[in-house]
Design an enzyme around this catalytic site. Structure first.
Site, PDB file in Angstrom:
ATOM      1  CG  ASN A  10      -2.058  -0.996   1.091  1.00 22.29           C
ATOM      2  OD1 ASN A  10      -2.400  -1.416  -0.014  1.00 22.29           O
ATOM      3  ND2 ASN A  10      -2.627  -1.393   2.223  1.00 22.29           N
TER       4      ASN A  10
ATOM      5  NE  ARG B 181       7.685 -10.538   2.331  1.00 16.23           N
ATOM      6  CZ  ARG B 181       7.472  -9.380   2.946  1.00 16.23           C
ATOM      7  NH1 ARG B 181       6.565  -8.538   2.467  1.00 16.23           N
ATOM      8  NH2 ARG B 181       8.138  -9.051   4.037  1.00 16.23           N
TER       9      ARG B 181
ATOM     10  CE  LYS C 137       3.719   0.133  13.382  1.00 16.55           C
ATOM     11  NZ  LYS C 137       3.537   0.111  11.920  1.00 16.55           N
TER      12      LYS C 137
ATOM     13  CD  GLU D 262       8.275  13.250  10.158  1.00 13.49           C
ATOM     14  OE1 GLU D 262       7.527  12.949  11.111  1.00 13.49           O
ATOM     15  OE2 GLU D 262       9.201  14.071  10.259  1.00 13.49           O
TER      16      GLU D 262
ATOM     17  N   GLY E  32       2.405   8.230  10.529  1.00 12.61           N
ATOM     18  CA  GLY E  32       1.939   8.282   9.158  1.00 12.61           C
ATOM     19  C   GLY E  32       2.282   9.595   8.483  1.00 12.61           C
TER      20      GLY E  32
ATOM     21  CB  ILE F 253       1.155  13.477  11.814  1.00  9.43           C
ATOM     22  CG1 ILE F 253      -0.317  13.121  11.687  1.00  9.43           C
ATOM     23  CG2 ILE F 253       1.336  14.671  12.733  1.00  9.43           C
ATOM     24  CD1 ILE F 253      -0.950  12.650  12.984  1.00  9.43           C
TER      25      ILE F 253
ATOM     26  CG  ASP G 263       1.033   0.337  15.560  1.00  7.73           C
ATOM     27  OD1 ASP G 263       1.698   0.109  14.532  1.00  7.73           O
ATOM     28  OD2 ASP G 263       0.507   1.440  15.794  1.00  7.73           O
TER      29      ASP G 263
ATOM     30  CE  LYS H  21       2.471   3.641  14.610  1.00  7.21           C
ATOM     31  NZ  LYS H  21       1.039   3.833  14.276  1.00  7.21           N
TER      32      LYS H  21
ATOM     33  N   GLY I  92      -2.396   4.663   6.589  1.00  4.85           N
ATOM     34  CA  GLY I  92      -2.941   4.628   5.245  1.00  4.85           C
ATOM     35  C   GLY I  92      -1.850   4.841   4.207  1.00  4.85           C
TER      36      GLY I  92
END
Length: 432
Positions: free
Chosen positions: A17, A49, A109, A133, A138, A140, A205, A209, A306
């Site tokens: 994605n 892959r 991350k 970054e 994401g 931001i 997750d 971060k 996203g």
């Protein structure tokens, strides 16, 4: 290597994605990117892959390969972008790229939260950029402000909502009265949650971060294992409703703060006052609230996940790295990381919300108050709901040490009139 050339060729590791969105952004905004970078950026080779998978990207099939090592080693690849995720082979590939003098941009991350120090030091030693970054929030902008804009300020605390899946779930529970399981099912249907949501709902997750945030904000070596972690799977609709009635919204917060030279980093659900800026962050959006001596308080808000938002952050780093590569310069570096004590959660102070089921009879409140007083945990407020055998008491404490609160809970379970000690949540934002 590109040195004052007109084209910087990129080796892309991963084309899911985020990788696909990045390729499309580079194609759609090529002229704008060239005007800002001073060079033209082109995707030269892409490691994937599955070569048979169809991808909606403007690249010829000849660009794609199974062999990620060959992408890194290609003499025509000037700069490497890693968006494949995981620790291996990403770690080895990034290390090899750095050894070859190639700048690296990554959104990984998990990798940075576990072995970031060795990668930072390798990049510093090789004199190349390592930019990341997109690894925390994401689209931001967060890492660059922490590392550059606030470099001269003393940051005291960074607190934020850094996982869109859990924030979506909690929004549904708060605003629609959904159960955790119903809200999770909706998040999965809409594509906000994975089929296996463990990393999100159990806080892994967000903990990764938080480790990266703490490392950058405080210049300390913090790994994922240093982060205290609680998820949201145990939250009930009663907890959400009680918080609302008391003037709070429940959020999963990642918190990194400096405490008397220590660094305390944790992820857990918390009750946030409705008038705090983080309380209004809804659905899958993220926000990070920073407190520092000179700047005071500021908040960064936007889509934290996203393909397109994350690719936007990757592209920003890519433009910086390409510009530096072409001019022979370097961007800001991490610098040396200090060995600072990670303060255990038992030594951290918070306010707390406690809910318990009790028998409503004379002397009950006195025995409960004695249990709190024995551990020097001061009660700020108390509410009773119901009477008789099914009475429920809700307490909010003043600030207390986590260890003292846990000991109080243990003592309360031995009080005859206490049938059950239920939910315990930390309360943020009222007392400092």
């Amino acid at each position: 290597m590109a040195e004052r050339e007109e084209i910087v060729r990129v080796g892309l590791l991963g084309c899911g994605n985020v990788g696909s969105a990045l390729v499309r952004l580079i194609d759609e905004h090529a002229d704008l990117i060239e005007s800002r970078a001073g060079v033209r950026i082109e995707i030269g080779r892409v490691a994937v892959r599955n070569l048979a998978r169809e991808r909606d990207v403007p690249l010829p099939s000849s660009c794609f390969t199974h062999d990620a090592d060959s992408v890194v080693a290609d003499v025509d690849v000037d700069l490497v972008v890693e968006v494949m995720g995981g620790i291996e082979p990403a770690r080895s590939l990034i290390t090899e790229a750095i050894k070859r003098g190639k700048p690296v941009v990554t959104a990984n991350k998990e990798l940075l939260a576990n072995v970031g120090k060795e990668l930072y030091e390798a990049a510093e030693g090789a004199g190349v950029d390592l930019l990341f970054e997109a690894s925390v929030a994401g689209g931001i902008p967060l890492i660059r402000p922490l590392r550059e804009s606030l470099a001269g300020d003393h940051i005291r605390r960074v607190m934020g909502i850094v996982n869109g899946t859990t924030n979506f779930i909690l929004t549904r529970m708060s605003e629609r009265g959904s159960s955790f399981h119903d809200a999770l099912a909706e998040a999965q249907t809409l594509g906000f949650a994975e089929r296996d949501p463990t990393a999100d709902v159990e806080g892994f997750d967000a903990a990764a971060k938080a480790a990266i945030i703490a490392t950058i904000a405080f210049g300390a070596r913090v790994v994922a294992g240093d982060v205290y972690r609680e998820g949201i799977a145990e939250l009930t609709d009663h907890d959400i409703a009680s918080a609302h009635e008391l003037g709070y919204v429940v959020k999963l917060l990642a918190i990194a703060e400096e405490l008397d030279g220590d660094v305390a980093v944790r992820v857990h659900p918390a009750m946030v006052p409705v008038n705090h800026p983080l309380a209004s962050v809804r659905d899958s959006f993220n926000a990070v609230f920073i407190e520092a001596d000179a700047v005071g308080e500021l908040m960064l808000y936007g889509r934290g996940a996203g393909g397109n938002p994350t690719a936007s952050a990757v592209l920003g780093d890519l433009i910086d790295a390409a510009k530096n590569l072409a001019s022979g310069a370097r961007g800001a570096t991490i610098g040396s990381l200090s060995r600072r004590r990670a303060r255990p959660i038992d030594e951290v102070e918070s306010q707390f919300y406690l809910q318990m089921e009790v028998a409503d009879r004379p002397g009950v409140l006195a025995s409960i108050a004695a249990a709190f007083g024995k551990r020097s945990v001061s009660i700020k407020s108390m509410q009773q709901r119901g009477i008789g055998a099914d009475a429920r008491l809700i307490f909010i404490t003043h600030r207390a040490r986590e260890a003292d609160l846990r000991a109080t809970m243990h003592d309360l379970r031995d009080v005859d009139a206490v049938h059950r000690v239920g939910s315990v949540l930390r309360v943020m934002g009222e007392e400092v």
